[in-house]
Structure formats: C-alpha cells, structure tokens
Design a protein around this motif. Structure first.
Motif, PDB file in Angstrom:
ATOM      1  N   ILE A  17       1.168  -1.184  -0.768  1.00 24.00           N
ATOM      2  CA  ILE A  17       0.383  -0.099   0.283  1.00 24.00           C
ATOM      3  C   ILE A  17       1.327   1.413  -0.091  1.00 24.00           C
ATOM      4  CG2 ILE A  17      -1.769   1.250   1.449  1.00 24.00           C
ATOM      5  CD1 ILE A  17      -2.359  -1.511   2.164  1.00 24.00           C
ATOM      6  N   ALA A  18       1.534   1.607   1.105  1.00 19.61           N
ATOM      7  CA  ALA A  18       3.246   2.752   1.124  1.00 19.61           C
ATOM      8  C   ALA A  18       3.244   1.858  -0.543  1.00 19.61           C
ATOM      9  CB  ALA A  18       3.646   1.787   1.846  1.00 19.61           C
ATOM     10  N   LYS A  19       3.857   1.598  -0.943  1.00 16.77           N
ATOM     11  CA  LYS A  19       4.890   1.903  -2.226  1.00 16.77           C
ATOM     12  C   LYS A  19       4.111   2.414  -2.994  1.00 16.77           C
ATOM     13  CE  LYS A  19       8.756  -1.141  -1.178  1.00 16.77           C
ATOM     14  NZ  LYS A  19       9.564  -2.855  -1.731  1.00 16.77           N
ATOM     15  N   PHE A  20       2.312   1.870  -3.229  1.00 20.15           N
ATOM     16  CA  PHE A  20       1.904   2.087  -4.070  1.00 20.15           C
ATOM     17  C   PHE A  20       1.163   3.426  -4.648  1.00 20.15           C
ATOM     18  CE2 PHE A  20      -2.833   3.092  -5.207  1.00 20.15           C
ATOM     19  CZ  PHE A  20      -2.798   2.428  -7.171  1.00 20.15           C
ATOM     20  N   ALA A 204     -10.725  -9.595  -6.778  1.00 23.28           N
ATOM     21  CA  ALA A 204      -9.456 -10.741  -6.473  1.00 23.28           C
ATOM     22  C   ALA A 204      -8.640 -10.024  -7.225  1.00 23.28           C
ATOM     23  CB  ALA A 204      -9.921 -12.307  -6.644  1.00 23.28           C
ATOM     24  N   LEU A 205      -8.748  -9.762  -8.952  1.00 29.45           N
ATOM     25  CA  LEU A 205      -8.381  -8.576  -9.076  1.00 29.45           C
ATOM     26  C   LEU A 205      -7.715  -7.300  -9.260  1.00 29.45           C
ATOM     27  CD1 LEU A 205      -9.663 -10.204 -12.941  1.00 29.45           C
ATOM     28  CD2 LEU A 205      -7.735 -10.574 -11.622  1.00 29.45           C
ATOM     29  N   ILE A 206      -9.512  -6.966  -8.804  1.00 30.48           N
ATOM     30  CA  ILE A 206      -8.968  -5.769  -8.664  1.00 30.48           C
ATOM     31  C   ILE A 206      -7.876  -5.517  -6.680  1.00 30.48           C
ATOM     32  CG2 ILE A 206     -10.166  -3.659  -6.640  1.00 30.48           C
ATOM     33  CD1 ILE A 206     -12.994  -4.723  -8.847  1.00 30.48           C
ATOM     34  N   ASN A 207      -8.496  -6.776  -5.935  1.00 29.47           N
ATOM     35  CA  ASN A 207      -7.128  -6.609  -4.863  1.00 29.47           C
ATOM     36  C   ASN A 207      -6.077  -6.942  -5.111  1.00 29.47           C
ATOM     37  OD1 ASN A 207      -9.393  -7.414  -3.504  1.00 29.47           O
ATOM     38  ND2 ASN A 207      -9.484  -8.682  -2.581  1.00 29.47           N
ATOM     39  N   ARG A 208      -5.260  -7.230  -6.042  1.00 27.37           N
ATOM     40  CA  ARG A 208      -3.858  -7.151  -6.893  1.00 27.37           C
ATOM     41  C   ARG A 208      -3.932  -6.461  -6.887  1.00 27.37           C
ATOM     42  NH1 ARG A 208      -2.593 -11.640 -10.780  1.00 27.37           N
ATOM     43  NH2 ARG A 208      -1.146 -11.322 -10.275  1.00 27.37           N
ATOM     44  N   ALA A 209      -4.317  -5.251  -7.726  1.00 34.86           N
ATOM     45  CA  ALA A 209      -3.874  -4.265  -8.347  1.00 34.86           C
ATOM     46  C   ALA A 209      -3.829  -3.019  -7.345  1.00 34.86           C
ATOM     47  CB  ALA A 209      -4.743  -3.852  -9.263  1.00 34.86           C
ATOM     48  N   TYR A 210      -4.357  -2.741  -6.737  1.00 40.27           N
ATOM     49  CA  TYR A 210      -4.712  -2.110  -5.348  1.00 40.27           C
ATOM     50  C   TYR A 210      -4.298  -2.061  -3.937  1.00 40.27           C
ATOM     51  CZ  TYR A 210      -7.054   0.826  -8.830  1.00 40.27           C
ATOM     52  OH  TYR A 210      -8.051   1.339 -10.359  1.00 40.27           O
ATOM     53  N   PHE A 211      -4.053  -3.633  -4.347  1.00 37.32           N
ATOM     54  CA  PHE A 211      -3.268  -4.358  -3.077  1.00 37.32           C
ATOM     55  C   PHE A 211      -4.575  -4.425  -1.579  1.00 37.32           C
ATOM     56  CE2 PHE A 211       0.450  -2.951  -5.167  1.00 37.32           C
ATOM     57  CZ  PHE A 211       1.140  -3.646  -4.783  1.00 37.32           C
ATOM     58  N   LEU A 212      -5.862  -4.463  -2.127  1.00 38.87           N
ATOM     59  CA  LEU A 212      -6.593  -4.951  -1.036  1.00 38.87           C
ATOM     60  C   LEU A 212      -6.618  -5.940  -0.002  1.00 38.87           C
ATOM     61  CD1 LEU A 212      -9.356  -2.830  -3.274  1.00 38.87           C
ATOM     62  CD2 LEU A 212      -7.880  -2.050  -1.433  1.00 38.87           C
ATOM     63  N   PRO A 213      -7.055  -5.982   0.667  1.00 37.86           N
ATOM     64  CA  PRO A 213      -7.367  -7.424   1.271  1.00 37.86           C
ATOM     65  C   PRO A 213      -8.345  -7.564   1.060  1.00 37.86           C
ATOM     66  CG  PRO A 213      -7.873  -5.728   3.316  1.00 37.86           C
ATOM     67  CD  PRO A 213      -7.291  -5.035   2.257  1.00 37.86           C
ATOM     68  N   ALA A 214      -9.088  -8.904   1.642  1.00 37.47           N
ATOM     69  CA  ALA A 214     -10.820  -9.224   1.222  1.00 37.47           C
ATOM     70  C   ALA A 214     -11.900  -8.134   2.116  1.00 37.47           C
ATOM     71  CB  ALA A 214     -11.325 -10.818   2.249  1.00 37.47           C
ATOM     72  N   ALA A 265       5.541   6.288 -13.966  1.00 39.74           N
ATOM     73  CA  ALA A 265       4.786   6.501 -12.731  1.00 39.74           C
ATOM     74  C   ALA A 265       5.146   5.047 -11.763  1.00 39.74           C
ATOM     75  CB  ALA A 265       3.564   6.024 -12.181  1.00 39.74           C
ATOM     76  N   GLY A 266       5.633   3.900 -12.988  1.00 40.50           N
ATOM     77  CA  GLY A 266       5.926   2.788 -12.693  1.00 40.50           C
ATOM     78  C   GLY A 266       4.977   1.841 -12.975  1.00 40.50           C
ATOM     79  N   PRO A 267       5.643   0.332 -12.838  1.00 40.06           N
ATOM     80  CA  PRO A 267       4.250  -0.826 -12.670  1.00 40.06           C
ATOM     81  C   PRO A 267       3.646  -0.795 -11.475  1.00 40.06           C
ATOM     82  CG  PRO A 267       6.711  -1.706 -11.357  1.00 40.06           C
ATOM     83  CD  PRO A 267       6.868   0.215 -12.118  1.00 40.06           C
ATOM     84  N   LYS A 268       3.491  -0.519 -10.421  1.00 36.00           N
ATOM     85  CA  LYS A 268       2.282  -0.716 -10.019  1.00 36.00           C
ATOM     86  C   LYS A 268       1.221   0.053 -10.179  1.00 36.00           C
ATOM     87  CE  LYS A 268       4.417  -1.886  -5.308  1.00 36.00           C
ATOM     88  NZ  LYS A 268       5.193  -2.871  -6.378  1.00 36.00           N
ATOM     89  N   THR A 269       1.223   1.683 -10.610  1.00 39.17           N
ATOM     90  CA  THR A 269       0.763   2.184 -10.568  1.00 39.17           C
ATOM     91  C   THR A 269      -0.315   1.855 -12.744  1.00 39.17           C
ATOM     92  OG1 THR A 269       1.912   4.257  -9.961  1.00 39.17           O
ATOM     93  CG2 THR A 269       0.427   5.243 -11.422  1.00 39.17           C
ATOM     94  N   MET A 270       0.820   1.436 -12.925  1.00 40.53           N
ATOM     95  CA  MET A 270       0.084   1.065 -14.205  1.00 40.53           C
ATOM     96  C   MET A 270      -0.455  -0.284 -14.410  1.00 40.53           C
ATOM     97  SD  MET A 270       3.797   1.219 -17.071  1.00 40.53           S
ATOM     98  CE  MET A 270       2.674   0.237 -18.286  1.00 40.53           C
ATOM     99  N   ARG A 271      -0.587  -1.188 -12.586  1.00 41.49           N
ATOM    100  CA  ARG A 271      -1.430  -2.328 -13.337  1.00 41.49           C
ATOM    101  C   ARG A 271      -2.419  -2.028 -12.843  1.00 41.49           C
ATOM    102  NH1 ARG A 271       1.068  -7.051  -9.552  1.00 41.49           N
ATOM    103  NH2 ARG A 271       0.481  -5.057  -7.609  1.00 41.49           N
ATOM    104  N   GLY A 272      -2.637  -0.560 -11.329  1.00 41.43           N
ATOM    105  CA  GLY A 272      -3.928  -0.080 -11.582  1.00 41.43           C
ATOM    106  C   GLY A 272      -4.962   0.601 -12.059  1.00 41.43           C
ATOM    107  N   LEU A 278     -12.566  -2.785 -14.580  1.00 44.29           N
ATOM    108  CA  LEU A 278     -13.144  -3.936 -13.317  1.00 44.29           C
ATOM    109  C   LEU A 278     -14.166  -3.009 -11.974  1.00 44.29           C
ATOM    110  CD1 LEU A 278     -10.764  -6.380 -13.093  1.00 44.29           C
ATOM    111  CD2 LEU A 278     -11.959  -6.088 -14.961  1.00 44.29           C
ATOM    112  N   MET A 279     -13.358  -1.668 -12.053  1.00 46.82           N
ATOM    113  CA  MET A 279     -14.273  -0.605 -10.900  1.00 46.82           C
ATOM    114  C   MET A 279     -15.554  -0.448 -11.754  1.00 46.82           C
ATOM    115  SD  MET A 279     -12.284  -0.414  -7.887  1.00 46.82           S
ATOM    116  CE  MET A 279     -13.130   0.571  -7.524  1.00 46.82           C
ATOM    117  N   ARG A 280     -15.027  -0.005 -12.709  1.00 42.53           N
ATOM    118  CA  ARG A 280     -16.658   0.723 -13.278  1.00 42.53           C
ATOM    119  C   ARG A 280     -17.238  -0.542 -13.361  1.00 42.53           C
ATOM    120  NH1 ARG A 280     -16.350   2.946 -19.615  1.00 42.53           N
ATOM    121  NH2 ARG A 280     -18.992   3.289 -19.843  1.00 42.53           N
TER     122      ARG A 280
END
Length: 300
Positions: A17-20, A204-214, A265-272, A278-280
């Motif tokens: 989360i911090a790095k994202f 689950a796909l959103i969680n991986r990109a945005y560093f979310l738990p359940a 910005a980097g790979p984490k931001t691109m993955r987000g 999917l959020m939409r």
C-alpha cells in the motif's frame, strides 16, 4: 503458525500500500488535484476536470452534512488514510478547528501533505495541521484524543476490519463522531452464503492491483461498530452519487498526459490503471458499493 502467517501477510500488504501510493500520488495530484477520492455528482452530464475536482470537494461537504458533523474552534480532527491532506485541510478550514492530523502509510503522501499545508492560506492562523506516517490499526494517539475521526476511502485497505473499527473508537472522545466512507461489496441476500464465483474473481483481480485485503459489506461494518460500543449508527449507500467517477478517471488515464504519467510513475500505478474498467464494472453490476457509516461514542 496461523497468527504468524497473518502478521507476515499484513506487513506485506502494508508495504505494498505504501509503495503504491508513494508511486502513484504525484500523477493523481497532477491530474485530479489534492483530493484522492470519489466525487459527489448531482448530474451525469459531461464534466470538465475542474468540475470533477469540485465534485470531490462537494463529496466531503455532503458527507459531513449527512453525518450531522459539527466542530468548534477547540475541535480536534483525525483523518485516517489522509492522502495528501485534502480532507484534513478542508475540515479544519470549514469548522475553524484548532488541530487536524492526518495519518497515512505513505511517506511521500505525508511529506507532500505537509508541504501543501505550509503553503495553504485557507487555514485558521492559530490552527495546527500535521501529518504522520502511521498505521491505522496501531495508532500512536492516546485514548479519547479526537472530536471527529474521519476515514475517506481507506477502510477498504484495512486487513483487520474489527481492529480498525476498535481503533477508531479508542481514539475518539466520548460524544465524538466517527465517519467512515469506504468501498464495500453488496450486502448478501438471506439465502446467500457468499458472493458468486464471478464476483469473487472480479474483486480478487481488483485486490491485486490496489493492494486490498478481503472485502466486507456495510452490514459487517454496522455489526463491528455495535460491538465496539458505538451508538446512533447510521449507514447509507451512495453508489448512484459516484457513478460518473470511474469513467472519468479512465478517460484521463487514456489522454496523452495520462499515458505519459503512467509510464513515468511505474508498474504498480500502471497495474492500478489497468483494472479501472473492473471498478467501473463492479459498480455497474452492483457488486461494489460506495458506502457510508457514522456513529457516536457514548458519553461516560
């Protein structure tokens, strides 16, 4: 062993989360400004970026109004998951509070929030507004420190929702108010044991990109607030009020400036950015909800 694994998983999540947010906050601020959350939309007409920014400020005011919040000059406000301090500054300026504090896991955000605040002319002259790199699940504050505890779209990152709600209760003064605005999954029907397989995959796909738990539903927040000791609990679903947001975010990401910013910005931001559709989809299908909860800590 299980407890040790959960602790390790939580540390990994918090580091992610911090790095994202260290990585992505500059780009967001360049395009969307100092408020890192949904806007409140009274119209679905095509809007300019300035109008979207106004909708984000309107969201803060509408939530405060809905919650019946009020603070005086001696009031102390805590912003849990403060981003670059947009809500913190707005609430302190709105009520003329004496003290505002924002906490975030992101060192970049805390530093940037302090810099913006130092250059801000809208705050009361005698107010103190500061930002700290702290964990919302293990806050450094004394019991009963704040009159208002505000959490705008940070609860979804919390790996232990019970501990999160209990910490909000602990640092709140008796008679103080908590306001939580967070992403949830829909409330399950009486006959349902869980979300559908499709919904679980989507989240689950959103969680991986945005560093979310359940994810949890707002009904679970309601139960946790009751167990913590809160009174006057009120919940709501404002999903229709935020409907235009993710389409707008996606469009800005696909502009030339947006694409350049993502590459920089980097790979984490691109993955987000890649999971924005999917959020939409999650909101459009009713799987994801934009929920609110407010409650009061009872007087002794």
């Amino acid at each position: 062993v299980r407890a040790a694994m959960e602790e390790r998983d939580q540390k990994t999540l918090k580091k992610g989360i911090a790095k994202f947010y260290d990585e992505s906050s500059t780009l967001w601020e360049q395009i969307w400004g100092e408020h890192m959350h949904h806007g409140y939309y009274e119209s679905t007409a095509k809007l300019s970026i300035e109008e979207h920014r106004e909708a984000q400020v309107l969201m803060i005011d509408k939530v405060l109004e809905w919650a019946g919040a009020g603070l005086g000059k001696e009031g102390k406000v805590l912003d849990v998951g403060c981003g670059v301090g947009g809500s913190t500054r707005h609430i302190v300026a709105k009520y003329g509070c004496g003290y505002g504090c924002g906490i975030t896991l992101s060192p970049y955000q805390a530093k940037r929030a302090g810099k913006i605040t130092a250059e801000c002319d809208d705050l009361p002259e005698d107010s103190v507004v500061e930002f700290k790199v702290e964990d919302a699940l293990n806050q450094p504050f004394e019991d009963e420190s704040f009159d208002l505890v505000w959490s705008m779209e940070s609860g979804e990152h919390m790996p232990d929702k019970e501990k999160f709600v209990n910490e909000l209760y602990r640092v709140l003064k008796p008679g103080g108010r908590v306001i939580v605005v967070t992403w949830c999954h829909r409330v399950l029907g009486q006959e349902e044991q869980s979300l559908s397989a499709y919904e679980r995959l989507l989240l689950a796909l959103i969680n991986r990109a945005y560093f979310l738990p359940a994810w949890v539903s707002i009904a679970e927040y309601d139960d946790l607030a009751t167990q913590a000791g809160f009174e006057g609990i009120k919940i709501d679903d404002w999903s229709p009020k935020v409907a235009p947001f993710w389409t707008a975010v996606l469009k800005t990401a696909l502009t030339l400036n947006g694409l350049r910013g993502l590459l920089k910005a980097g790979p984490k931001t691109m993955r987000g950015a890649a999971v924005m559709p999917l959020m939409r989809l999650g909101f459009a299908s009713g799987t994801i909800k934009f929920n609110l909860m407010t409650a009061v800590k009872p007087l002794k």
